[in-house]
Design a protein around this motif. Structure first.
Motif, PDB file in Angstrom:
ATOM      1  N   GLU A 174       0.983  -1.504   0.123  1.00  0.00           N
ATOM      2  CA  GLU A 174       0.012   0.091   0.047  1.00  0.00           C
ATOM      3  C   GLU A 174       0.874   1.407   0.169  1.00  0.00           C
ATOM      4  OE1 GLU A 174      -2.498  -0.552   3.467  1.00  0.00           O
ATOM      5  OE2 GLU A 174      -3.779  -1.822   2.444  1.00  0.00           O
ATOM      6  N   GLN A 175       1.850   1.118   0.777  1.00  0.00           N
ATOM      7  CA  GLN A 175       2.951   2.464   0.868  1.00  0.00           C
ATOM      8  C   GLN A 175       3.719   2.130  -0.470  1.00  0.00           C
ATOM      9  OE1 GLN A 175       5.632   2.218   3.880  1.00  0.00           O
ATOM     10  NE2 GLN A 175       6.521   4.185   3.649  1.00  0.00           N
ATOM     11  N   LEU A 176       3.929   1.299  -1.030  1.00  0.00           N
ATOM     12  CA  LEU A 176       4.719   1.631  -2.383  1.00  0.00           C
ATOM     13  C   LEU A 176       3.715   1.937  -3.300  1.00  0.00           C
ATOM     14  CD1 LEU A 176       7.359   0.944  -3.881  1.00  0.00           C
ATOM     15  CD2 LEU A 176       6.407  -1.482  -4.413  1.00  0.00           C
ATOM     16  N   VAL A 177       2.461   1.043  -3.370  1.00  0.00           N
ATOM     17  CA  VAL A 177       1.451   1.772  -4.296  1.00  0.00           C
ATOM     18  C   VAL A 177       1.220   3.211  -4.217  1.00  0.00           C
ATOM     19  CG1 VAL A 177      -0.844   1.777  -5.037  1.00  0.00           C
ATOM     20  CG2 VAL A 177       0.300  -0.236  -4.706  1.00  0.00           C
ATOM     21  N   SER A 178       1.145   3.830  -3.128  1.00  0.00           N
ATOM     22  CA  SER A 178       0.868   5.188  -2.904  1.00  0.00           C
ATOM     23  C   SER A 178       2.161   5.971  -3.382  1.00  0.00           C
ATOM     24  CB  SER A 178       0.580   5.518  -1.303  1.00  0.00           C
ATOM     25  OG  SER A 178       1.919   5.176  -0.520  1.00  0.00           O
TER      26      SER A 178
END
Length: 1825
Positions: free
Chosen positions: A1021-1025
């Motif tokens: 999720e962090q990487l996607v963001s």
């Protein structure tokens, strides 16, 4: 060498064929003399038997070797016969698309029916000046040969162009004239060459028409004489025409047209000026619609009309005359529409108010009624009276048509006369070249009078041709001193006699025309009676009495007699002509005014003259004689006279023959009909030439060529020093029959077929050698392949075995691991089983042992009990046996004792029978017996009890045993159950343990996976963001980058476009400059000519040094102010020079515009550079306190005062010296005089002091320099000290000495510190140098190690080789080593040269610095010292003069300066002995002085004189390379000096402070810089022209013809036109000649100090010229397009590249200019068979155009039999692949192209004040300032 020897198996021959004329076949077996049949196989594979003629036994003609097919000259063929000629032409035409072929002295031209790009001006330039045999056949080559022979032999020339209609005669003649016009140029401003070419469209429009065979067929013959002056420039021309086809005006056959001019008029009818002609569509007029084909495909008649009118205007035919011509032509068209109505059979009338006749009369300006009357009537005159007779409708129509033909013929003659007037030479004609464009031999189904005249003319021309060929053969034989044998050739004199002799065909025809009732039938009968059966050339057709047959040289022709008389008479009615003569239209009577004169055979176009029109209407008896006879000349008579005149002209010239061939009758492009071609070849005399040539010795070789070609047939001992004797010896061995060859002075002559025989021997020898080479090479290749395969197999085996071993090792490791695993597994299983078994065994053992022990115990117990029992039993038994024994013993004892007792008793009884004895003996016996009895009883009781116990025990024992047995069985069963249960329990426990451990692991993994999943989810999720953010950022960045890239691309494209535009503009500007200089030179030439014309014979020669400013007004007008213009323009206006001022002003305007544009571009460039510099300055901020301005210090003011005082002293010293020198008294200047001694002492002291001061200054300067570099932090302190010194100096002037001492102490202290620092820096530098040396030594050690290893490897390799190969390898290695050493030494030498040059430059800089230090040496002397020291008047040490880098001269010495420095300066001496660019420096120093004086007139005058002087010297010695190079270098240096010292910041960046002080102060000379730049461009262009003129003769010989690699290309058999030999003679150029010349150019330019960038541009231009000229010649020479020549070219190009590398010029762009030539050479060498080859060629040849690639492939020719030709299909494949390529259709490169030149700013480091003026220049009148 007999002929039969050549008819061996597989030899190829030609056999006749009805369809293909000749077919190729191959012999299946050898021919033997006497054979009547040849076994042949056709090319399609069919076998046949060819029967020989039993009478002649003539063998079929042999086919030439493939190597000779497609030769440029048919006479180069080994076998000269019809099929060979036909096949060679076909191969060249169809396969190679070559339309021109030589046949001895004849050029055969085949009409391609397609536009070919081989007639451009570049082709003309390529053929100009070339030998005829050197280039491929071309009409331009014939024209060049004629032009060259005219100039060389001083003899008029003729080019005779003949052929059928549609064969291309007119086009060939047109191109020949275009060549002359282009090459020679005109001698005047009248542009005669343009007028000569402009006559073609006019003559084509009025004399050419569309026929079934040709869309632009010439319907008349013409002979154009092009006149030349003594310099062989065109001055005029004259045209003679023959036999115009007038019948075409009134009649056209199907699919044919009338003359073009009528259709051009109809197509232009809508034009306003043509409205009065009342024209319409061509289909409206009777004279233009009969053929039914009014339009020609691809031809716009309206456009052609515009071209015709423009040509008329150029030839001086005014618009009014043009409209008059068009009125007459329109009138002819309307006349054709006039119709007649029959009144009866003998009369007719014109319908009233007939519109066509009305229009005709209006246009012609004649009366309608009169014209209508005479169209239907005729006037007959007899001896006594004259009467008018009506004529029938048929006669009226014939009369109308005759009138139309007559008008058109006269108009044709009038136009020809006016064209001749326009082309008439204004000056005397020195020589001429005639171009004869005349109809070829014609034969149709119906042949009439026109065909008869045409064939008669061709008989005459053929006779002249045969005689010329025969004559050339005879001359060749006599020149070579070959025995002359009479060659039998066809002489057509009998045929000519049949036509033109007395009682010949023409004579009988004229006689029949004189008869009142003569007819065609009666004439035919006269012919039969006169010639039939009497002349072999005359025959009568079987089925006709109105025809006859003549056997011409080409073919039999049947002529129909009908119409012969009418056409010969050419009758027209006098009354109709009289009506036309009375016309109000002034042009019409002009057409007929010549008819009043007597016709002369020399008049142009004699056809169409009308005898009857000259007879008076009334009978005139006064002059019935000669004049009347002259007027009655027939068309045939006139034609015969004009033909005789033509033959006289041709015989007085050297003829050149062009035979045009029509390849097919359907006008299909590049389609060859063998039947039609052979028919024309027979007709045009080509085969007769071949026959004449073949009858003697057709093949001719020079001795050198023979030796070069057949060297392979000679052995080493046969080769002598004398080539001629060598050839003789070898030939006598090769050919036994000496009649087959003859030895001439310079050539060997061979009979037909002998060269083929020699070629066969050579081919066999080469084939044998090739087989041997192939055998060896194939063996070597196979061995190499085998070794490679073996090596590969070994490598594969090694790798496979290694792989297998690795696999096996892996298998073993796995097996071992498996065994180990198995061991441990099995051990585990066994141990487990063992433990289980052990446990079970132990349990069993325990149970068993217990059982056994128990059993043992029981048994022991039983045994014990048994023992006890046994003991008791044995005891009992023993006791019982004892008892028994005892009892027995006792019994025995008793018995014995009883016996004894009885005895005793008896004895006793005997003895005494006393009782007492007995009592005594048995005392106690009773007790014992009682005891014993009691014991027995006890024992019996005990026994019984024991027996009872024993029985009870046995019972209990049996019961217990049974019970125990049951218990044991139950225990055994329970034990087995327990054991199985125990094993199950154990396994279940293990499984439970495993499951527990797995459960723990699973739970742990699940936990870790859940943790990781949560972490991954969180991270994802962090990487996607983050990715979303980055993506958005990247998107924005991408958009920004795309935008920037787009902007950058736009900027790059704009920059490229600007660069291209700038280059184009620069090129145009330089071309304009070139044109301007040409006009200026032309103006000067005209002015000189005018001066020569004006000046009287007694004019005295003026001083050559005088340079008039007015003579160069064209230049001065550019660079002077406006008020000077009238003065400069005054003289030319008086002389009225023929210079186009409007053009000059336009050029000036254009130059100014270009200059403004250039200035704007330069400003923009400077602006961008400043921006870049600012950005750089921001990145690297500078220290603001790093500099100290001494100008603010009062010390500096004092120093300036001292300097001024020093200057005063120097001036006084100079004055003293001057006074001494002016005093002429010997006692003053004598060596012993006092003044002399004083000066001598002063000079020595000054020199000593100077040396001391120099050393001090050098030391102090080094300290100060190092101090300035090192003590940046102490600048503020230095400033304070300086300010303190200044304050002290200002406060107490009397303490100068003390303060100076303090300052000196401080400076000494600082100097000491700086000396320490200097020593430290020197130590550091020494340390660095030591480290560098150490590193270099390490590198050397490493390289030596590598070299040692390499040597060892080589030694190891060599030891493996056989001895011969070892020696060769060692030699090769030694050569390589020496070459490398040589290259290293050359590099070291170059480095040393560079070092020397660098040291020289440093020496100059140091000398300059020393000069500066000498100037400032007095600064260190304190004022106190100067005051306190005693002043000695004579021996005061003085400084040298401080020069300012200026030269002073007087105004009146300006011309002298220009003369000595420019006009009379020898570049060679200056270049060798003095510094480069010295004249430029001297001139600039003079300009500086004029600027210093602020004398604008002096500056302007000096610059103008300089520029004019340079122009004069270049005009005078403009063809000398050294002069042009010298002044180009000096002009550029002068230009750079003007820029460097202009004071502009952009040019001052590299200046020293001293140089900045020398900048110009008063004048801005930017305009003069532009003028000098223009002058430099002109000099550069002149330099390129000089280079080109020097290199041009060398290029083709050195790059193409000379064999740089000897023996690679063999000389092929050549024809009559020998090309230049490739063997290097003394006079021929080689590649070494070119390289030597390049070295010479380069060394001269370097000696002259030319800018390196400019040298690169010159070298690039030179290499472009070499590449372009070489490639152009390659594209025009079939003999050069071969594999071996490609190798030669590549080798030559590599040598040129090596030269570039040696001169360090690889980055000059010169190599790139050779890329087209390199690719052409590669194209000659690459494989040319498959589609892959085609793809490779298309990708490789990107610098060549499609036309050039196809041309090279078409021209590719094998030199040896082992090479293969390029297939036509392959060329088509290349064309298909390249069709999308967009390149120029031009075939040749523009060899005259000059790249635009630029002059990059190159400042000089040379200090002006250090320049010394040598005395050799003679400039003693100028002085240094």
């Amino acid at each position: 060498t007999s002929v039969g020897a050549l008819f061996f198996s597989y030899a190829r021959v030609w056999i006749p064929d009805p369809e293909e004329v000749w077919k190729s076949a191959e012999l299946l077996k050898d021919y033997k003399p006497g054979d009547k049949v040849l076994q042949l196989r056709l090319e399609e594979g069919k076998d046949l038997e060819y029967s020989l003629d039993p009478k002649t036994k003539e063998l079929p003609p042999l086919r030439n070797p493939d190597i000779l097919v497609g030769e440029n000259d048919l006479t180069a063929l080994s076998y000269l016969h019809e099929p060979a000629v036909l096949h060679n032409l076909k191969v060249r035409f169809i396969d190679s698309k070559l339309i021109y072929t030589y046949c001895g002295i004849v050029l055969v031209a085949i009409n391609p029916y397609e536009q070919l790009p081989i007639y451009g001006e570049d082709i003309i330039n390529a053929y100009s000046g070339q030998n005829m045999g050197d280039m491929d056949p071309h009409i331009f080559a014939v024209a060049e040969e004629a032009y060259k022979q005219m100039a060389r032999d001083e003899r008029n020339q003729s080019i005779i162009v003949s052929g059928e209609s549609g064969a291309g005669k007119t086009v060939s003649a047109k191109y020949a004239m275009r060549y002359f016009a282009t090459v020679s140029g005109s001698a005047s401003e009248a542009n005669v060459e343009e007028k000569v070419l402009a006559s073609n469209p006019i003559m084509e429009s009025i004399g050419n028409a569309k026929t079934t065979r040709n869309d632009n067929s010439s319907r008349f013959g013409k002979y154009i004489e092009i006149g030349f002056d003594k310099r062989y420039r065109i001055i005029g021309a004259n045209m003679r025409t023959y036999l115009l086809e007038k019948s075409r005006v009134v009649f056209q056959a199907e699919e044919e047209r009338n003359y073009h001019i009528f259709y051009q008029l109809c197509a232009s009818a809508a034009l306003p000026e043509f409205k009065t002609l009342r024209l319409g569509n061509a289909n409206y007029f009777h004279y233009t619609k009969q053929g039914g084909s009014p339009v020609i495909d691809g031809v716009d008649d309206a456009k052609e009309m515009v071209n015709t009118r423009q040509a008329c205007t150029l030839l001086g035919i005014s618009d009014s005359y043009q409209m008059g011509i068009f009125r007459i032509l329109a009138g002819i068209l309307h006349l054709g529409n006039v119709e007649f109505a029959s009144r009866d059979s003998d009369s007719c009338t014109v319908p009233p108010k007939h519109e066509p006749l009305t229009i005709f009369c209006d246009l012609m300006g004649v009366e309608y009624e009169e014209m209508a009357h005479w169209l239907c009537h005729r006037k007959l005159a007899t001896a006594t009276e004259t009467y008018i007779k009506p004529i029938s409708k048929l006669h009226a129509i014939n009369a109308r048509d005759a009138l139309a033909k007559h008008i058109y013929a006269n108009l044709f003659n009038w136009i020809v006369d006016h064209v001749n007037k326009a082309l008439h030479a204004a000056v005397k004609q020195h020589s001429f070249i005639g171009v004869l464009d005349i109809y070829g031999f014609e034969t149709f189904e119906i042949n009439s009078f026109e065909q008869f005249c045409i064939n008669y003319a061709n008989e005459k021309l053929q006779q002249q041709f045969n005689m010329h060929v025969f004559k050339l053969e005879q001359e060749e034989y006599m020149k070579e001193q070959i025995p002359w044998t009479l060659i039998d050739f066809y002489d057509n004199q009998p045929c000519i006699n049949l036509i033109e002799a007395k009682m010949g065909v023409l004579d009988l025809l004229d006689e029949e025309c004189k008869m009142p009732k003569g007819s065609d039938d009666s004439w035919a009968q006269k012919l039969y009676n006169t010639h039939l059966n009497k002349c072999a050339l005359f025959e009568k057709p079987r089925m006709s009495n109105k025809a006859f047959i003549i056997k011409h040289f080409a073919d039999k022709v049947e002529y129909q007699c009908e119409g012969f008389l009418e056409k010969n008479k050419d009758t027209v009615y006098e009354e109709q002509i009289r009506v036309l003569k009375s016309s109000k239209f002034k042009l019409l009577p002009e057409l007929f005014q010549d008819e009043e004169k007597v016709l002369s055979p020399t008049s142009a176009a004699p056809s169409g003259r009308v005898p009857l029109t000259r007879m008076p209407v009334k009978p005139a008896k006064a002059r019935p004689g000669q004049a009347s006879k002259e007027h009655k000349k027939t068309v045939g008579h006139q034609f015969r006279n004009s033909l005789h005149l033509l033959m006289e002209t041709l015989n007085a010239t050297t003829p050149h023959y062009v035979r045009c061939i029509k390849p097919n009758d359907f006008k299909f492009p590049f389609t060859f009909d063998e039947k039609r071609a052979v028919q024309q070849l027979r007709a045009c005399g080509v085969l007769e030439t071949i026959r004449i040539s073949a009858a003697g010795f057709p093949s001719r070789w020079t001795y050198q060529e023979f030796f070069s070609r057949y060297r392979v047939l000679m052995k080493q001992r046969d080769v002598l020093g004398d080539r001629k004797q060598t050839c003789k010896n070898v030939l006598e061995k090769l050919i036994q029959d000496k009649d087959k060859y003859q030895f001439g002075k310079t050539k060997i002559f061979f009979r037909a077929g002998q060269v083929a025989y020699l070629e066969k021997i050579r081919a066999d020898k080469l084939r044998a050698a090739c087989i041997r080479i192939q055998k060896t090479i194939r063996g070597w290749l196979m061995r190499k392949k085998y070794m490679r395969m073996r090596k590969a197999a070994i490598t594969i085996q090694r790798h496979v075995r290694g792989y297998q071993a690795r696999c096996y090792a892996k298998f073993l490791r796995r097996t071992r691991a498996a065994i180990t695993i198995q061991k441990f597994q099995r051990m585990y299983v066994v141990r487990k089983r063992y433990r289980c078994m052990r446990d079970a065994t132990i349990a069993l053992q325990a149970l068993l042992r217990g059982y056994m022990v128990r059993n043992k115990y029981q048994m022991m117990l039983r045994e014990h009990k048994s023992v006890v029992i046994q003991k008791h039993v044995r005891g009992w038994l023993a006791r019982r046996r004892y008892g028994r024994t005892l009892r027995a013993i006792v019994y025995l004892q008793c018995c014995y004792r009883r016996m004894m007792a009885k005895r005793e008793l008896k004895k006793l009884k005997i003895e005494a029978r006393s009782v007492e004895r007995y009592k005594k003996l048995h005392i106690g016996l009773e007790n014992k017996i009682m005891q014993l009895q009691r014991k027995i009883d006890e024992q019996n009781k005990e026994y019984k009890s024991l027996l009872e116990k024993m029985t009870a025990l046995e019972v209990t024992y049996t019961t217990e045993t049974e019970k125990l047995r049951g218990d044991v069985e139950r225990l055994r069963l329970s034990e087995e159950e327990a054991r199985s249960a125990t094993s199950r329990v154990l396994s279940l426990q293990e499984e439970i343990a495993k499951l527990r451990t797995e459960l723990h692991h699973t739970q742990a993994e699940k936990k870790s996976i859940e943790e990781r999943a949560d972490k991954y989810k969180h991270e994802t999720e962090q990487l996607v963001s983050e990715l979303k953010e980055q993506n958005s950022l990247l998107k924005t960045e991408k958009e920004e980058l795309n935008r920037r890239i787009h902007d950058q691309r736009k900027l790059v494209e704009e920059t490229k476009q600007l660069e291209l535009d700038l280059n184009d503009e620069r090129l145009r500007y330089q071309n304009l400059l070139n044109e301007f200089s040409r006009l200026e030179e032309r103006y000067d030439d005209l002015k000189d000519e005018m001066n020569l014309m004006v000046v009287s014979p007694g004019h005295k020669r003026t001083d050559s040094t005088h340079s008039s400013n007015e003579s160069e007004y064209t230049f001065s007008s550019e660079i002077t102010e406006a008020e000077d213009l009238p003065l400069r323009m005054e003289e030319p206006s008086e002389k009225k020079a023929a210079l186009d001022m409007s053009l000059f002003l336009k050029l000036q305007k254009r130059v100014s515009e270009l200059e403004q544009e250039k200035q704007s571009l330069q400003d923009e460039l400077d602006r961008k550079e400043e921006q870049a510099l600012r950005a750089k300055a921001k990145v690297e901020p500078r220290n603001p306190d790093s500099s100290f301005d001494p100008g603010n210090c009062p010390c500096f003011l004092q120093r300036q005062e001292l300097e001024s005082e020093n200057k005063k002293l120097k001036n006084e010293l100079n004055e003293l010296q001057k006074a001494l020198t002016e005093t002429r008294a010997p006692e003053v200047t004598a060596p012993g005089a006092p003044a002399y001694r004083v000066l001598l002492d002063q000079l020595t002291s000054v020199s000593e002091e100077l040396e001391v001061r120099k050393e001090e200054v050098l030391i102090l300067r080094s300290q100060l320099v190092s101090q300035k570099e090192a003590i940046q932090p102490k600048v503020n302190h230095t400033r304070q000290v300086g300010e303190l010194h200044c304050v002290i100096n200002l406060q107490s002037p009397q303490d100068y000495h003390m303060l100076n001492e303090d300052g000196e102490l401080w400076l000494a202290y600082e100097g000491l510190k700086q000396a320490n620092r200097l020593l430290e820096s020197q130590l550091q530098s020494q340390r660095k140098s030591h480290e560098n040396e150490l590193e270099s030594l390490r590198g050397e050690i490493q390289s030596l190690k590598e070299e040692n290893n390499r040597q060892q490897q080589l030694l190891a390799q060599n030891l493996q080789l056989p001895p011969e190969a070892r020696i060769e390898a060692s030699l090769q290695h030694e050569i390589t080593r020496l070459t490398n050493e040589n290259l290293d030494l050359m590099e070291q030498l170059e480095k040393q040269d560079k070092t020397v040059r660098k040291l020289k430059k440093q020496l100059k800089v140091f000398a300059k610095k020393i000069g500066e230090l000498e100037v400032g040496q007095m600064e260190n002397i304190s004022p106190g010292q100067i005051i306190d020291e005693p002043i000695r008047p004579v021996n005061i040490p003085r400084k040298e003069k401080d020069f300012q880098g200026m030269l002073e001269y007087k105004k009146e010495d300006e011309q002298k300066l220009v003369k000595n420095l420019i006009l009379e300066l020898k570049p060679r001496g200056v270049a060798v002995n003095l510094i480069p660019g010295l004249p430029a420096y001297i001139l600039f120093m003079c300009v500086r002085h004029a600027d210093y004086l602020n004398d604008d007139q002096k500056v302007r005058s000096l610059l103008t004189s300089t520029i004019n002087g340079i122009k004069k010297v270049l005009k005078k010695r403009g063809d000398d390379f050294e002069t042009v190079s010298f002044w180009l270098s000096n002009t550029c240096r002068f230009l750079h000096c003007l820029k460097q010292y202009s004071g502009e910041e952009g040019f001052m960046k590299h200046n020293t402070p001293r140089q900045n002080e020398h900048c110009l102060t008063n004048f801005d000379l930017a305009e003069y810089r532009q003028v000098l730049s223009d002058l430099a461009i002109q000099i550069y262009q002149q330099l390129v022209r000089v280079l080109e003129n020097i290199l041009q003769p060398m290029i083709v010989s050195g790059m193409l013809e000379h064999e740089t690699i000897q023996g690679v290309s063999g000389v092929k058999p050549t024809g009559l036109r020998k090309r230049t030999s490739s063997i290097a003679d003394e006079g021929t150029y080689t590649l070494d000649s070119i390289i030597r010349q390049l070295n010479s150019f380069h060394s001269v330019m370097c000696q002259h100090g030319m800018d390196p960038e400019l040298i690169k541009q010159v070298v690039k231009q030179m290499f472009y010229i070499i590449g372009a000229v070489t490639l152009n010649n390659l594209l025009l020479r079939k003999d050069m397009c071969s594999w071996s020549k490609g190798m030669q070219i590549r080798y030559n190009v590599s040598q040129l590249e090596e030269w570039l590398r040696d001169k360090n010029l690889m980055n000059s762009g010169a190599k790139e200019t050779l890329e087209p030539l390199i690719q052409a050479a590669q194209l000659l060498q690459v494989k040319k068979k498959t589609d892959e080859d085609a793809e490779a060629i298309c990708s490789m040849c990107n610098a060549l155009t499609t036309a050039q690639i196809v041309k090279v492939l078409n021209l590719y020719t094998p030199v040896n039999e082992f090479e293969e030709r390029v297939l036509v299909s392959f060329i088509r494949t290349i064309q298909v692949r390249l069709r999308d390529r967009k390149d120029s259709p031009q075939l040749l490169m523009d060899a005259k192209h000059i790249f635009p030149v630029t002059f990059p700013f190159n400042p000089s480091s040379l200090a002006l004040e250090t320049i010394q003026i040598p005395a050799s220049l003679g400039l003693g009148f100028i002085s240094r300032v």
